[in-house]
Design a protein around this motif. Structure first.
Motif, PDB file in Angstrom:
ATOM      1  N   SER A  24      30.745  56.647  98.106  1.00 62.11           N
ATOM      2  CA  SER A  24      31.799  57.681  98.086  1.00 62.11           C
ATOM      3  C   SER A  24      32.232  58.031  96.664  1.00 62.11           C
ATOM      4  CB  SER A  24      33.011  57.215  98.894  1.00 62.11           C
ATOM      5  OG  SER A  24      33.634  56.118  98.240  1.00 62.11           O
ATOM      6  N   ARG A  25      31.603  57.447  95.675  1.00 62.98           N
ATOM      7  CA  ARG A  25      31.970  57.679  94.275  1.00 62.98           C
ATOM      8  C   ARG A  25      30.934  58.564  93.594  1.00 62.98           C
ATOM      9  NH1 ARG A  25      34.748  52.130  92.467  1.00 62.98           N
ATOM     10  NH2 ARG A  25      35.981  51.837  94.340  1.00 62.98           N
ATOM     11  N   SER A  26      31.162  58.818  92.304  1.00 64.53           N
ATOM     12  CA  SER A  26      30.216  59.619  91.525  1.00 64.53           C
ATOM     13  C   SER A  26      30.002  58.972  90.170  1.00 64.53           C
ATOM     14  CB  SER A  26      30.740  61.046  91.369  1.00 64.53           C
ATOM     15  OG  SER A  26      31.975  61.023  90.681  1.00 64.53           O
ATOM     16  N   LYS A  27      28.952  59.391  89.497  1.00 63.99           N
ATOM     17  CA  LYS A  27      28.607  58.795  88.207  1.00 63.99           C
ATOM     18  C   LYS A  27      29.714  58.966  87.174  1.00 63.99           C
ATOM     19  CE  LYS A  27      23.640  59.204  88.779  1.00 63.99           C
ATOM     20  NZ  LYS A  27      22.418  59.916  88.377  1.00 63.99           N
ATOM     21  N   ASP A  28      30.423  60.094  87.235  1.00 66.23           N
ATOM     22  CA  ASP A  28      31.465  60.333  86.234  1.00 66.23           C
ATOM     23  C   ASP A  28      32.728  59.515  86.488  1.00 66.23           C
ATOM     24  OD1 ASP A  28      32.247  61.810  88.490  1.00 66.23           O
ATOM     25  OD2 ASP A  28      33.119  63.415  87.292  1.00 66.23           O
ATOM     26  N   GLY A  29      32.783  58.779  87.585  1.00 70.68           N
ATOM     27  CA  GLY A  29      33.984  58.019  87.907  1.00 70.68           C
ATOM     28  C   GLY A  29      33.817  56.514  87.862  1.00 70.68           C
TER      29      GLY A  29
END
Length: 189
Positions: A24-29
């Motif tokens: 549920s996350r992304s690389k930028d986070g």
């Protein structure tokens, strides 16, 4: 979540997540420390905007009004220190609303508020009265918090097509009028 502080005050927060939680996350986070299965590579580069949660937004409005409606009880019992706690809860609901207004993709921890809200929102928060455990100061502060929160929350609910708890708000103000002679503020944030 593991939080640690070294003797020299290097602060470390480590979030250990399952593959499903990471999805549920992304690389930028995130900053990955250990990823033996290469799960990070499958993440999107940037976060998608969060969708508003109508149930949560309605609950927040009702919770704000519930806490506001407890003011006569606290004043009657001269529980001024507990009333400061109530104001703290109201202020937190205002901050949550403001963060929701900006739709910030990465909320971060408690010490990231400055990057999550606008200059206007910061000024509105700064204009709120201080949390003082005295009867008249508390009443003034509760009204100021209501004047800031309620119009903003009502506008957000309307924009999102969420039914506003009109009856509960009306009952809360009738209760405050009967118990303390207070009227709903005319303007707000």
């Amino acid at each position: 979540m593991i939080n640690a502080i070294t003797a020299s005050w290097l602060r470390v927060d480590v979030d250990i997540v399952t593959p499903a939680q990471l999805a549920s996350r992304s690389k930028d986070g995130v900053k990955v420390l250990i990823d033996p299965d290469g799960l990070f590579d499958a993440l999107p580069d940037v976060s998608a905007n969060r969708e508003p949660n109508p149930k949560r937004i309605r609950w927040q409005a009702q919770e704000f009004m519930r806490i506001l409606g407890l003011l006569p009880l606290a004043i009657g019992r001269q529980e001024y220190f507990n009333s400061v706690t109530g104001l703290f809860l109201l202020r937190n609901l205002i901050v949550e609303l403001m963060i929701e207004e900006t739709n910030a993709p990465h909320r971060g921890g408690a010490l990231h508020l400055n990057r999550l809200i606008t200059t206007e929102q910061k000024a509105a928060l700064a204009a709120l009265p201080p949390l003082v455990a005295e009867r008249d100061a508390l009443i003034e502060a509760y009204l100021a918090h209501a004047a800031l929160y309620l119009p903003r929350a009502r506008q957000r609910a309307a924009r999102l097509g969420i039914d506003w708890p009109e009856a509960f708000e009306a009952a809360t103000w009738a209760h405050l009028r009967d118990a303390l002679g207070l009227e709903a503020p005319r303007s707000g944030g």
